[in-house]
Design a protein around this motif. Structure first.
Motif, PDB file in Angstrom:
ATOM      1  N   SER A  40      91.599  33.372 -25.744  1.00 30.63           N
ATOM      2  CA  SER A  40      90.223  33.055 -26.102  1.00 30.63           C
ATOM      3  C   SER A  40      89.962  33.263 -27.591  1.00 30.63           C
ATOM      4  CB  SER A  40      89.259  33.910 -25.273  1.00 30.63           C
ATOM      5  OG  SER A  40      89.496  35.292 -25.492  1.00 30.63           O
ATOM      6  N   ARG A  43      91.392  30.268 -29.435  1.00 29.96           N
ATOM      7  CA  ARG A  43      90.562  29.063 -29.283  1.00 29.96           C
ATOM      8  C   ARG A  43      89.301  29.154 -30.122  1.00 29.96           C
ATOM      9  NH1 ARG A  43      92.018  30.072 -23.924  1.00 29.96           N
ATOM     10  NH2 ARG A  43      89.897  30.723 -23.383  1.00 29.96           N
ATOM     11  N   ARG A  44      88.695  30.337 -30.170  1.00 27.47           N
ATOM     12  CA  ARG A  44      87.493  30.493 -30.999  1.00 27.47           C
ATOM     13  C   ARG A  44      87.812  30.287 -32.475  1.00 27.47           C
ATOM     14  NH1 ARG A  44      86.251  34.687 -27.367  1.00 27.47           N
ATOM     15  NH2 ARG A  44      87.192  36.238 -28.759  1.00 27.47           N
TER      16      ARG A  44
END
Length: 434
Positions: A40, A43-44
């Motif tokens: 995550s 992806r951020r």
């Protein structure tokens, strides 16, 4: 993923965006599904890089000598946006592992010694032809309008369904779900979620039960303006370009007698059905032919026709900045001609004394004032309805009435991120002569 690998991924995603028409959000999600190893945090970081590059695209293309590929834009962003020194940029471009290959002599030169000064329009973050339009439209305020339109800070607005709950109850429900809703300033049925990143509203029980819908406050105000000053309890109301149905539901909330949602796409009409069911709204769906066939029985019989016309969507560029760089001047001209044709077909449905409302989510004169001017010249039987005559709608807050009266120009109104904190919208109101 290493920082260098994230840069390679961002460059690849930017290249994919340039080759297609999908929204950046969709491309990023597809990349994430195809690369499950990315956590995550990865992806951020990649999404942040992609969006920062998109918003500074003109500046970066200029800095990199006209190159528009993802690699060049990412390299330029490290130097111009991050302010990273050359040695750090080179360390990230060692060619090791999944990182990008080493800088070329030309790339090194572009980020250390750019040639000359960029043209003044580049700092706006908008395409040059749009800047010229903004200057003509907004005068000295054009840069303020451009900055707000390309800002990454776009709120998530909800419209509370008054047929199923109250705004107080919806606000309490959202707080119980761990969110921090605030009342929107203009729409009495609006709640704003300022969380970053935006919460997954569609997963909430209140959304599934139809107690609230996602709808920008500007879009809500267009609905309230359309029905303002009219008794819709026994009226025939047509949402002529229904699209996803957001404005159909906004019209329904005003106690419409007979509501018809029409569109040229059956796929879009099918997508409206579950929204109607959730909201508890009864509306008839009509598929339009290429020349407006499918509503012949409504000719001269509608009390209100809303035309939310196909447009560039430039009023939503703070949410989809990639669309700014896909739009060309000839596309605006094509859309103007299409809008005028659609508006003429929709006007035929309006009965004497009935209202016609033309709406776009565009900031561009070629889709707004130019289309309204051309329609008025060709349809002398439609007279302007002052925006002030529609502000009595109880869905407007007192502050909204004052605000809208300030920015209205007779029967026309512009909303924008800079002036109203909403997406960009244009509306023009007409009444058919009796």
């Amino acid at each position: 993923m290493t920082p260098a690998a994230r840069l390679s991924a961002a460059a690849s995603i930017l290249d994919s965006l340039a080759q297609g028409r999908q929204p950046a959000e969709v491309v990023l999600k597809e990349w994430g599904r195809a690369n499950r190893y990315a956590g995550s945090g990865d992806r951020r970081a990649i999404a942040d890089r992609v969006y920062r590059v998109i918003r500074a695209r003109a500046r970066l293309v200029w800095a990199m000598g006209g190159r528009e590929d993802g690699r060049a834009l990412v390299i330029g962003s490290l130097a111009l946006i991050d302010g990273m020194p050359l040695e750090e940029i080179e360390a990230l471009h060692s060619g090791d592992g999944y990182g990008p290959k080493p800088l070329s002599k030309q790339e090194r030169a572009r980020i250390t010694a750019p040639e000359g000064q960029p043209p003044g329009w580049i700092a706006s973050g908008l395409p040059e032809f749009v800047v010229e339009d903004f200057k003509a439209t907004f005068g000295d305020r054009w840069a303020e309008e451009a900055e707000a339109l390309m800002s990454p800070r776009a709120p998530s607005d909800l419209r509370v369904n008054g047929a199923k709950t109250s705004e107080d109850a919806a606000e309490a429900e959202l707080r119980e779900a761990g969110l921090s809703p605030e009342r929107t300033p203009w729409s009495v049925w609006g709640l704003r979620l300022a969380a970053e990143p935006p919460p997954n509203v569609q997963a909430l029980e209140g959304f599934k039960a139809g107690r609230f819908e996602i709808q920008d406050e500007g879009s809500q105000m267009v609905c309230w303006l359309s029905g303002g000053g009219l008794d819709l309890s026994g009226a025939v109301v047509v949402d002529y370009c229904a699209g996803g149905g957001g404005k159909t539901l906004g019209l329904a909330q005003q106690g419409v007698g007979t509501l018809i949602a029409a569109d040229i796409s059956m796929k879009r009409l099918d997508a409206i059905r579950p929204r109607l069911e959730r909201a508890g709204v009864d509306a008839e769906l009509r598929l339009l032919g290429a020349d407006g066939e499918g509503v012949e029985d409504l000719v001269g019989g509608a009390d209100l026709v809303l035309v939310d016309a196909p447009c560039s969507g430039s009023g939503t560029w703070r949410r989809r900045p990639e669309d700014a760089w896909r739009l060309k001047a000839d596309e605006v001209e094509r859309l103007h001609k299409l809008q005028l044709a659609i508006l003429g077909r929709a006007a035929a449905l309006v009965k004497p004394g009935g209202r016609l409302v033309y709406v776009t989510c565009s900031m561009l004169t070629g889709e707004n004032e130019k289309t309204a001017d051309a329609f008025e010249a060709a349809h002398q039987d439609f007279r302007p309805v002052a925006v002030g005559d529609a502000l009595g709608n109880p869905a407007f807050s007192d502050a909204a009435r004052e605000h809208l009266a300030r920015f209205a120009k007779g029967h026309r109104l512009r909303l924008s991120p800079a002036t109203s904190g909403t997406d960009g919208f244009f509306a023009a109101l007409y009444e058919r002569a009796g």
